[in-house]
Design a protein around this motif. Structure first.
Motif, PDB file in Angstrom:
ATOM      1  N   MET A 197     -10.553  -7.455   8.464  1.00 21.90           N
ATOM      2  CA  MET A 197     -11.085  -6.567   9.496  1.00 21.90           C
ATOM      3  C   MET A 197     -10.010  -6.120  10.476  1.00 21.90           C
ATOM      4  SD  MET A 197     -14.011  -6.265   8.333  1.00 21.90           S
ATOM      5  CE  MET A 197     -14.724  -5.218   9.596  1.00 21.90           C
ATOM      6  N   GLY A 198      -8.841  -6.759  10.436  1.00 20.86           N
ATOM      7  CA  GLY A 198      -7.745  -6.357  11.306  1.00 20.86           C
ATOM      8  C   GLY A 198      -7.300  -4.924  11.092  1.00 20.86           C
ATOM      9  N   ARG A 199      -7.554  -4.393   9.902  1.00 18.48           N
ATOM     10  CA  ARG A 199      -7.155  -2.998   9.659  1.00 18.48           C
ATOM     11  C   ARG A 199      -7.984  -2.022  10.483  1.00 18.48           C
ATOM     12  NH1 ARG A 199      -9.530  -1.671   3.604  1.00 18.48           N
ATOM     13  NH2 ARG A 199     -11.364  -2.983   3.746  1.00 18.48           N
ATOM     14  N   LYS A 200      -9.113  -2.513  11.039  1.00 13.87           N
ATOM     15  CA  LYS A 200      -9.938  -1.661  11.894  1.00 13.87           C
ATOM     16  C   LYS A 200      -9.223  -1.323  13.203  1.00 13.87           C
ATOM     17  CE  LYS A 200     -13.668  -1.650   9.275  1.00 13.87           C
ATOM     18  NZ  LYS A 200     -14.231  -0.416   8.691  1.00 13.87           N
ATOM     19  N   LEU A 201      -8.115  -2.011  13.477  1.00 10.46           N
ATOM     20  CA  LEU A 201      -7.322  -1.677  14.658  1.00 10.46           C
ATOM     21  C   LEU A 201      -6.690  -0.298  14.513  1.00 10.46           C
ATOM     22  CD1 LEU A 201      -5.673  -5.163  15.255  1.00 10.46           C
ATOM     23  CD2 LEU A 201      -7.333  -4.040  16.757  1.00 10.46           C
ATOM     24  N   GLY A 202      -6.531   0.159  13.280  1.00 14.00           N
ATOM     25  CA  GLY A 202      -6.154   1.544  13.037  1.00 14.00           C
ATOM     26  C   GLY A 202      -4.669   1.841  13.000  1.00 14.00           C
ATOM     27  N   ASP A 203      -4.382   3.130  12.904  1.00 15.28           N
ATOM     28  CA  ASP A 203      -3.012   3.595  12.698  1.00 15.28           C
ATOM     29  C   ASP A 203      -2.093   3.300  13.878  1.00 15.28           C
ATOM     30  OD1 ASP A 203      -3.697   4.522  10.208  1.00 15.28           O
ATOM     31  OD2 ASP A 203      -4.037   6.593  10.853  1.00 15.28           O
ATOM     32  N   LEU A 204      -2.630   3.312  15.091  1.00 18.75           N
ATOM     33  CA  LEU A 204      -1.787   3.011  16.255  1.00 18.75           C
ATOM     34  C   LEU A 204      -1.220   1.598  16.155  1.00 18.75           C
ATOM     35  CD1 LEU A 204      -3.946   4.562  19.128  1.00 18.75           C
ATOM     36  CD2 LEU A 204      -1.768   5.428  18.245  1.00 18.75           C
ATOM     37  N   TYR A 205      -2.029   0.697  15.675  1.00 12.20           N
ATOM     38  CA  TYR A 205      -1.615  -0.698  15.472  1.00 12.20           C
ATOM     39  C   TYR A 205      -0.538  -0.779  14.394  1.00 12.20           C
ATOM     40  CZ  TYR A 205      -2.280  -5.624  13.989  1.00 12.20           C
ATOM     41  OH  TYR A 205      -2.119  -6.937  13.633  1.00 12.20           O
ATOM     42  N   LEU A 206      -0.790  -0.133  13.256  1.00 16.04           N
ATOM     43  CA  LEU A 206       0.168  -0.176  12.151  1.00 16.04           C
ATOM     44  C   LEU A 206       1.497   0.458  12.551  1.00 16.04           C
ATOM     45  CD1 LEU A 206       0.741  -0.908   9.208  1.00 16.04           C
ATOM     46  CD2 LEU A 206      -0.234   1.302   8.540  1.00 16.04           C
ATOM     47  N   GLU A 207       1.434   1.572  13.262  1.00 16.17           N
ATOM     48  CA  GLU A 207       2.664   2.240  13.701  1.00 16.17           C
ATOM     49  C   GLU A 207       3.489   1.329  14.608  1.00 16.17           C
ATOM     50  OE1 GLU A 207       1.214   5.763  15.525  1.00 16.17           O
ATOM     51  OE2 GLU A 207       0.510   6.642  13.625  1.00 16.17           O
ATOM     52  N   ARG A 208       2.807   0.603  15.487  1.00 16.99           N
ATOM     53  CA  ARG A 208       3.511  -0.319  16.383  1.00 16.99           C
ATOM     54  C   ARG A 208       4.143  -1.465  15.593  1.00 16.99           C
ATOM     55  NH1 ARG A 208       5.362  -0.570  21.806  1.00 16.99           N
ATOM     56  NH2 ARG A 208       5.464  -2.775  22.420  1.00 16.99           N
ATOM     57  N   VAL A 209       3.417  -1.986  14.606  1.00 17.54           N
ATOM     58  CA  VAL A 209       3.968  -3.060  13.769  1.00 17.54           C
ATOM     59  C   VAL A 209       5.218  -2.571  13.038  1.00 17.54           C
ATOM     60  CG1 VAL A 209       3.547  -4.504  11.734  1.00 17.54           C
ATOM     61  CG2 VAL A 209       1.772  -4.276  13.483  1.00 17.54           C
ATOM     62  N   LEU A 210       5.143  -1.388  12.445  1.00 18.17           N
ATOM     63  CA  LEU A 210       6.282  -0.830  11.716  1.00 18.17           C
ATOM     64  C   LEU A 210       7.490  -0.644  12.629  1.00 18.17           C
ATOM     65  CD1 LEU A 210       4.368   1.830   9.582  1.00 18.17           C
ATOM     66  CD2 LEU A 210       5.565  -0.178   8.700  1.00 18.17           C
ATOM     67  N   GLU A 211       7.225  -0.272  13.856  1.00 13.90           N
ATOM     68  CA  GLU A 211       8.312  -0.075  14.823  1.00 13.90           C
ATOM     69  C   GLU A 211       8.921  -1.405  15.252  1.00 13.90           C
ATOM     70  OE1 GLU A 211       8.625   0.977  19.558  1.00 13.90           O
ATOM     71  OE2 GLU A 211       7.015   1.930  18.400  1.00 13.90           O
ATOM     72  N   ARG A 212       8.063  -2.366  15.600  1.00 10.34           N
ATOM     73  CA  ARG A 212       8.547  -3.611  16.192  1.00 10.34           C
ATOM     74  C   ARG A 212       9.140  -4.578  15.171  1.00 10.34           C
ATOM     75  NH1 ARG A 212      10.090  -3.921  20.905  1.00 10.34           N
ATOM     76  NH2 ARG A 212       9.452  -6.118  21.103  1.00 10.34           N
ATOM     77  N   VAL A 213       8.634  -4.561  13.939  1.00 12.92           N
ATOM     78  CA  VAL A 213       9.119  -5.532  12.958  1.00 12.92           C
ATOM     79  C   VAL A 213      10.590  -5.304  12.634  1.00 12.92           C
ATOM     80  CG1 VAL A 213       8.634  -4.297  10.785  1.00 12.92           C
ATOM     81  CG2 VAL A 213       8.358  -6.792  10.896  1.00 12.92           C
ATOM     82  N   LYS A 214      11.069  -4.090  12.843  1.00 13.10           N
ATOM     83  CA  LYS A 214      12.474  -3.785  12.559  1.00 13.10           C
ATOM     84  C   LYS A 214      13.413  -4.366  13.611  1.00 13.10           C
ATOM     85  CE  LYS A 214      11.387   0.508  10.089  1.00 13.10           C
ATOM     86  NZ  LYS A 214      11.336  -0.169   8.806  1.00 13.10           N
ATOM     87  N   THR A 215      12.846  -4.901  14.686  1.00 15.21           N
ATOM     88  CA  THR A 215      13.679  -5.479  15.745  1.00 15.21           C
ATOM     89  C   THR A 215      13.761  -6.997  15.648  1.00 15.21           C
ATOM     90  OG1 THR A 215      11.848  -5.741  17.327  1.00 15.21           O
ATOM     91  CG2 THR A 215      12.956  -3.599  17.258  1.00 15.21           C
ATOM     92  N   VAL A 216      13.072  -7.582  14.659  1.00 16.43           N
ATOM     93  CA  VAL A 216      13.082  -9.041  14.498  1.00 16.43           C
ATOM     94  C   VAL A 216      13.404  -9.383  13.046  1.00 16.43           C
ATOM     95  CG1 VAL A 216      11.472  -9.519  16.380  1.00 16.43           C
ATOM     96  CG2 VAL A 216      10.580  -9.034  14.104  1.00 16.43           C
ATOM     97  N   GLY A 217      13.852 -10.594  12.810  1.00 15.68           N
ATOM     98  CA  GLY A 217      14.129 -11.018  11.444  1.00 15.68           C
ATOM     99  C   GLY A 217      15.472 -10.518  10.931  1.00 15.68           C
ATOM    100  N   PHE A 218      15.745 -10.821   9.669  1.00 13.92           N
ATOM    101  CA  PHE A 218      16.989 -10.437   9.010  1.00 13.92           C
ATOM    102  C   PHE A 218      16.976  -8.929   8.771  1.00 13.92           C
ATOM    103  CE2 PHE A 218      19.679 -10.157   5.117  1.00 13.92           C
ATOM    104  CZ  PHE A 218      20.847 -10.669   5.667  1.00 13.92           C
ATOM    105  N   ARG A 219      17.911  -8.216   9.383  1.00 18.43           N
ATOM    106  CA  ARG A 219      17.819  -6.761   9.488  1.00 18.43           C
ATOM    107  C   ARG A 219      17.652  -6.064   8.145  1.00 18.43           C
ATOM    108  NH1 ARG A 219      22.069  -3.894  13.268  1.00 18.43           N
ATOM    109  NH2 ARG A 219      20.827  -5.126  14.723  1.00 18.43           N
ATOM    110  N   GLN A 220      18.455  -6.417   7.162  1.00 17.66           N
ATOM    111  CA  GLN A 220      18.381  -5.713   5.880  1.00 17.66           C
ATOM    112  C   GLN A 220      17.014  -5.893   5.225  1.00 17.66           C
ATOM    113  OE1 GLN A 220      21.640  -6.404   3.217  1.00 17.66           O
ATOM    114  NE2 GLN A 220      20.573  -5.535   1.450  1.00 17.66           N
ATOM    115  N   PHE A 221      16.434  -7.090   5.362  1.00 17.49           N
ATOM    116  CA  PHE A 221      15.129  -7.352   4.762  1.00 17.49           C
ATOM    117  C   PHE A 221      14.025  -6.583   5.488  1.00 17.49           C
ATOM    118  CE2 PHE A 221      16.058 -11.795   2.754  1.00 17.49           C
ATOM    119  CZ  PHE A 221      17.046 -11.212   1.973  1.00 17.49           C
ATOM    120  N   VAL A 222      14.013  -6.651   6.820  1.00 16.41           N
ATOM    121  CA  VAL A 222      12.913  -6.027   7.563  1.00 16.41           C
ATOM    122  C   VAL A 222      12.986  -4.506   7.512  1.00 16.41           C
ATOM    123  CG1 VAL A 222      12.578  -7.997   9.093  1.00 16.41           C
ATOM    124  CG2 VAL A 222      14.142  -6.173   9.785  1.00 16.41           C
TER     125      VAL A 222
END
Length: 397
Positions: A331-356
């Protein structure tokens, strides 16, 4: 030496499952797909027809000259699997046809203070009495938001407030005596549905289930790591704050206590967004997504907070396993595109850069009934045996 009856049962199931996955397939195509002789295929198909498991729908159009091949399909009015989805606030029970479509779905609330095993069997028996009639129930599957310890025959679920429990399995086994019973992890069932019915053309990915709790299944070379036990990973109990609140699992700062649906009211208070949900008895993901889409500032703050916490957890997961894709379901996908867009943006700032930077993150395209279809398909593919007497069998993997 392998018994000829065993070989026959294996081939018979192979043909049955191919027909269920490919309605309208012909005997000729079955022979080509199974690499069995046409004589063997015809004999097994005739046997399945006589048993009422499949039906011959007659000749179909063909570009080939000569006799037109007959179309075969599973008999959706005969075989079925009963699948229950045990959640924190509800128990859903469904009838899944041999073609893996959910025909009937009902929902009821767990009774407080009642033995869970007794309650689950009572719901199941009442449902079957009302809906199954002359249908052949091939098995009962119970799906839980937790892990299944198949060796010790117990389940572990923080969402259901069971902790480590060995009474539910024992109690259900005592109640369900005339049918096979399987208990599966919910995220594993969703991941299996994605494999079977989704638009997935990759071999290594993570299925992320965001509901009341949070789970993840790792798919490697097309197979779910540790099967349907949920023992492959407990992503919801990744710590994203070592000084965070204690969790009943024994850890601190667990991810699901920051982004699960059951903590939305608490997170809304933290984000100064609670007044936007006035009149809402229980804040759900869909409420947050709807208000954020309307531009409500509190809901937007909440969306960002949830996405940022998920991104931090995903950064660690991606660094550890380097999946090609992460599919977000539940049901988390009900948060919608704004949520997914934020995840896509923020995940690139954490973790091993080439992988993320390389990983693809997207929502599932399957319907909300995928957990029932996935459980039934996994049960049939993995556990159902055409030769063995299935009565009283217990499957915890």
């Amino acid at each position: 030496m392998i018994n000829q009856q065993v070989i026959k049962a294996v081939n018979k199931k192979k043909i049955y499952m191919l027909i269920s996955e490919n309605p309208g397939i012909s005997r000729v195509n079955l022979a080509a797909r199974t690499e069995l002789s046409k004589t063997t295929v015809s004999a097994l198909v005739d046997e399945l027809i006589q048993e009422g498991r499949i039906v011959d729908e007659g000749a179909v159009e063909s570009k080939r000259q000569g006799r037109r091949p007959n179309s075969l399909a599973v008999n959706d009015r005969r075989d079925c699997v009963i699948v229950l989805n045990w959640r924190k606030r509800t128990i859903q029970v469904s009838l899944v046809s041999a073609g893996f479509e959910v025909e009937i779905l009902e929902e009821t609330a767990p009774a407080e203070g009642e033995d869970p095993a007794v309650r689950i069997w009572s719901i199941t028996k009442d449902f079957m009495d009302r809906h199954c009639g002359e249908r052949h129930v091939l098995g009962i599957c119970l799906v839980i938001p937790g892990i299944i310890d198949s060796e010790k025959k117990r389940i572990i679920s923080m969402v259901l407030s069971l902790g480590v429990d060995d009474q539910v399995v024992t109690g259900l086994r005592e109640q369900v005596k005339d049918l096979p019973l399987a208990i599966f992890n919910d995220t594993a069932c969703l991941a299996y549905a994605e494999n079977a019915f989704g638009n997935v053309d990759i071999k290594n990915y993570v299925y992320l289930n965001i509901n009341e709790g949070v789970g993840a299944s790792l798919i490697q070379n097309g197979n779910i790591l540790r099967g349907a036990t949920g023992m492959g990973t407990q992503f919801g109990h990744f710590s994203i704050d070592r000084d965070g609140e204690p969790c009943s699992c024994g850890n601190r700062g667990c991810l699901e206590n920051r982004i699960g649906e059951i903590v939305l009211a608490k997170r809304a208070v933290e984000c100064n967004a609670l007044e936007e949900f006035e009149g809402t008895e229980q804040i759900l993901f869909r409420h947050v997504g709807q208000l954020a889409q309307q531009g409500k500032p509190g809901a937007l703050r909440l969306i960002r907070a949830l996405a940022d916490d998920l991104s931090f957890g995903l950064g660690n997961l991606i660094t550890m396993f380097h999946p090609d894709t992460i599919i977000i379901g539940g049901m988390g996908r009900k948060l919608g595109d704004l949520y997914l867009e934020r995840v896509l943006e923020r995940v690139k700032t954490v973790g091993f850069r080439q992988f993320v930077e390389d990983v693809d993150i997207r929502f599932t395209t399957l319907r909300e009934d995928a957990v029932f279809r996935g459980a039934a398909k996994y049960f049939m593919d993995t556990h159902y045996d055409f030769m063995e007497d299935m009565k009283g069998k217990l499957f915890l993997y």
